[in-house]
Design a protein around this motif. Structure first.
Motif, mmCIF file in Angstrom:
data_model
loop_
_atom_site.group_PDB
_atom_site.id
_atom_site.type_symbol
_atom_site.label_atom_id
_atom_site.label_comp_id
_atom_site.label_asym_id
_atom_site.label_seq_id
_atom_site.Cartn_x
_atom_site.Cartn_y
_atom_site.Cartn_z
ATOM 1 N N LEU A 9 44.238 30.712 36.859
ATOM 2 C CA LEU A 9 45.030 31.077 38.036
ATOM 3 C C LEU A 9 45.057 32.592 38.231
ATOM 4 O O LEU A 9 44.999 33.087 39.365
ATOM 5 N N ALA A 10 45.120 33.329 37.126
ATOM 6 C CA ALA A 10 45.116 34.791 37.221
ATOM 7 C C ALA A 10 43.765 35.301 37.741
ATOM 8 O O ALA A 10 43.715 36.223 38.568
ATOM 9 N N ILE A 11 42.666 34.713 37.272
ATOM 10 C CA ILE A 11 41.345 35.105 37.769
ATOM 11 C C ILE A 11 41.214 34.806 39.251
ATOM 12 O O ILE A 11 40.703 35.621 40.033
ATOM 13 N N LEU A 12 41.679 33.653 39.665
ATOM 14 C CA LEU A 12 41.627 33.279 41.078
ATOM 15 C C LEU A 12 42.415 34.257 41.937
ATOM 16 O O LEU A 12 41.964 34.667 43.015
ATOM 17 N N ALA A 13 43.593 34.630 41.463
ATOM 18 C CA ALA A 13 44.429 35.560 42.232
ATOM 19 C C ALA A 13 43.781 36.932 42.344
ATOM 20 O O ALA A 13 43.874 37.594 43.384
ATOM 21 N N ALA A 14 43.090 37.351 41.290
ATOM 22 C CA ALA A 14 42.509 38.697 41.271
ATOM 23 C C ALA A 14 41.133 38.770 41.935
ATOM 24 O O ALA A 14 40.818 39.741 42.630
ATOM 25 N N SER A 15 40.314 37.717 41.735
ATOM 26 C CA SER A 15 38.905 37.818 42.120
ATOM 27 C C SER A 15 38.375 36.659 42.955
ATOM 28 O O SER A 15 37.237 36.715 43.411
ATOM 29 N N GLY A 16 39.152 35.597 43.111
ATOM 30 C CA GLY A 16 38.707 34.481 43.917
ATOM 31 C C GLY A 16 37.890 33.466 43.148
ATOM 32 O O GLY A 16 37.489 33.699 41.999
ATOM 33 N N PRO A 17 37.605 32.324 43.767
ATOM 34 C CA PRO A 17 36.922 31.229 43.063
ATOM 35 C C PRO A 17 35.484 31.541 42.673
ATOM 36 O O PRO A 17 34.964 30.954 41.730
ATOM 37 N N GLY A 18 34.820 32.456 43.397
ATOM 38 C CA GLY A 18 33.448 32.793 43.037
ATOM 39 C C GLY A 18 33.327 33.333 41.629
ATOM 40 O O GLY A 18 32.318 33.107 40.944
ATOM 41 N N GLU A 19 34.347 34.039 41.168
ATOM 42 C CA GLU A 19 34.320 34.600 39.816
ATOM 43 C C GLU A 19 34.386 33.499 38.764
ATOM 44 O O GLU A 19 33.747 33.606 37.711
ATOM 45 N N ILE A 20 35.144 32.436 39.045
ATOM 46 C CA ILE A 20 35.200 31.315 38.103
ATOM 47 C C ILE A 20 33.809 30.707 37.923
ATOM 48 O O ILE A 20 33.339 30.487 36.801
ATOM 49 N N ILE A 21 33.140 30.442 39.042
ATOM 50 C CA ILE A 21 31.817 29.829 38.967
ATOM 51 C C ILE A 21 30.817 30.774 38.312
ATOM 52 O O ILE A 21 29.955 30.347 37.529
ATOM 53 N N HIS A 22 30.944 32.067 38.582
ATOM 54 C CA HIS A 22 30.061 33.050 37.940
ATOM 55 C C HIS A 22 30.203 32.989 36.422
ATOM 56 O O HIS A 22 29.198 32.980 35.692
ATOM 57 N N LEU A 52 39.312 21.371 41.546
ATOM 58 C CA LEU A 52 38.062 21.749 40.885
ATOM 59 C C LEU A 52 37.213 20.524 40.594
ATOM 60 O O LEU A 52 37.718 19.514 40.072
ATOM 61 N N SER A 53 35.921 20.603 40.886
ATOM 62 C CA SER A 53 34.995 19.592 40.395
ATOM 63 C C SER A 53 34.797 19.825 38.896
ATOM 64 O O SER A 53 35.111 20.904 38.372
ATOM 65 N N ASN A 54 34.249 18.823 38.186
ATOM 66 C CA ASN A 54 34.131 19.005 36.737
ATOM 67 C C ASN A 54 33.097 20.065 36.369
ATOM 68 O O ASN A 54 33.107 20.582 35.260
ATOM 69 N N GLY A 55 32.232 20.423 37.316
ATOM 70 C CA GLY A 55 31.325 21.533 37.059
ATOM 71 C C GLY A 55 32.029 22.868 37.020
ATOM 72 O O GLY A 55 31.585 23.801 36.335
ATOM 73 N N ALA A 56 33.152 22.985 37.737
ATOM 74 C CA ALA A 56 33.942 24.212 37.727
ATOM 75 C C ALA A 56 34.998 24.206 36.628
ATOM 76 O O ALA A 56 35.293 25.251 36.026
ATOM 77 N N SER A 57 35.569 23.039 36.340
ATOM 78 C CA SER A 57 36.610 22.971 35.301
ATOM 79 C C SER A 57 36.055 23.212 33.905
ATOM 80 O O SER A 57 36.813 23.377 32.950
ATOM 81 N N ARG A 58 34.725 23.300 33.772
ATOM 82 C CA ARG A 58 34.108 23.622 32.487
ATOM 83 C C ARG A 58 34.626 24.933 31.903
ATOM 84 O O ARG A 58 34.571 25.135 30.693
ATOM 85 N N ILE A 59 35.104 25.825 32.752
ATOM 86 C CA ILE A 59 35.596 27.110 32.257
ATOM 87 C C ILE A 59 36.705 26.901 31.231
ATOM 88 O O ILE A 59 36.867 27.699 30.298
ATOM 89 N N VAL A 60 37.447 25.785 31.379
ATOM 90 C CA VAL A 60 38.535 25.476 30.453
ATOM 91 C C VAL A 60 38.146 24.358 29.498
ATOM 92 O O VAL A 60 38.232 24.506 28.276
ATOM 93 N N ASP A 61 37.717 23.219 30.033
ATOM 94 C CA ASP A 61 37.609 22.028 29.191
ATOM 95 C C ASP A 61 36.312 21.925 28.408
ATOM 96 O O ASP A 61 36.199 21.090 27.508
#
Length: 260
Positions: free
Chosen positions: A220-233, A200-209
């Motif tokens: 990891l659960a979101i990625l498994a269910a919906s893919g990386p696009g959902e994280i960025i959304h 993850l770039s730090n623009g994506a890791s913002r979801i946590v940090d």
């Protein structure tokens, strides 16, 4: 893989790519004024470095990721040494994450504030990050907050902060000096211990940090269910909700690391 620029019409300064044995994520570090000393720009640097590094990781399996990163930095610096002021403090730079399969093991490297998450079969996720830039930046936070953004004093403090780049006791990025690769955080583990990995770039890791919308098991659960696009959304929604300027966001989710 998913990558999204910070805003429409803005060049995406992230890069990610993969081969059957390696994955690379580069997060270009843009600083105002870079275009005045480098005619290529940060997006060019990030994609060039990522492409060279990915090629070396695939074609030169016997050398360590840090040695190959040093070679890639040297090659890309040579590509624009004669046309740009590569040694200038504001010349293009980038953070780096590497994952490589080698002889039944997964090797990793992190340089700068991007993040690698190793999804372990029998334990909690292992998060590999380099905290040095965050630690150094904290000591300048109060001075920046006490000034008017964009003022001469604000830029003076920023210059002091940036003077810590690629210096002992400071923080390290890929730029023009291949010795920065020696400062990367590296390690390896048996493939059999892992079920996947996320870069993850730090623009994506913002979801946590930054926004605390999930912990790493939740990501990891979101990625498994919906893919990386959902994280960025979800990150984009949080940026809008909190009036935080968006950042380029990139994720590479590796779900099949191969056989041990």
């Amino acid at each position: 893989m998913t990558s999204a620029a910070a805003r429409s019409g803005h060049a995406n300064e992230d890069f990610t790519g993969a081969t059957p044995t390696a994955a690379v994520l580069i997060d270009g570090a843009g600083i105002p004024g870079t275009e005045s000393i480098c005619r290529h720009g940060v997006a060019w640097y990030a994609s060039r470095l990522g492409g060279r590094l990915l090629s070396l990781l695939s074609l030169v399996p016997g050398r360590s990721p840090s040695a190959l990163l040093a070679e890639a930095i040297e090659q890309v610096t040579d590509d624009h040494r004669d046309t740009c002021d590569v040694a200038n403090p504001i010349s293009p730079s980038a953070t780096v994450v590497v994952l490589r399969r080698s002889d039944g093991r997964i090797e990793h490297l992190v340089l700068g504030d991007s993040v690698l998450v190793l999804d372990r079969a029998e334990a909690a996720p292992l998060v590999v990050s380099d905290p040095r830039e965050v630690i150094v930046s904290r000591s300048y936070r109060s001075a920046l907050e006490a000034t008017v953004a964009g003022s001469d004093e604000y830029h003076r403090v920023l210059r002091q902060l940036r003077a810590n780049r690629n210096q002992p006791g400071g923080f390290w990025l890929a730029k023009d000096d291949p010795r920065a690769a020696d400062e990367a955080i590296t390690g390896s583990c048996p493939i059999s211990e892992l079920t996947g990995a996320v870069l993850l770039s730090n623009g994506a890791s913002r979801i946590v940090d930054r926004f605390r919308l999930a912990g790493w098991p939740g990501v990891l659960a979101i990625l498994a269910a919906s893919g990386p696009g959902e994280i960025i959304h979800r990150v984009r929604e949080a940026e809008a909700r909190h009036a935080v300027p968006a950042d380029d966001a990139t994720i590479a989710h590796c779900t099949d690391l191969g056989e041990a």
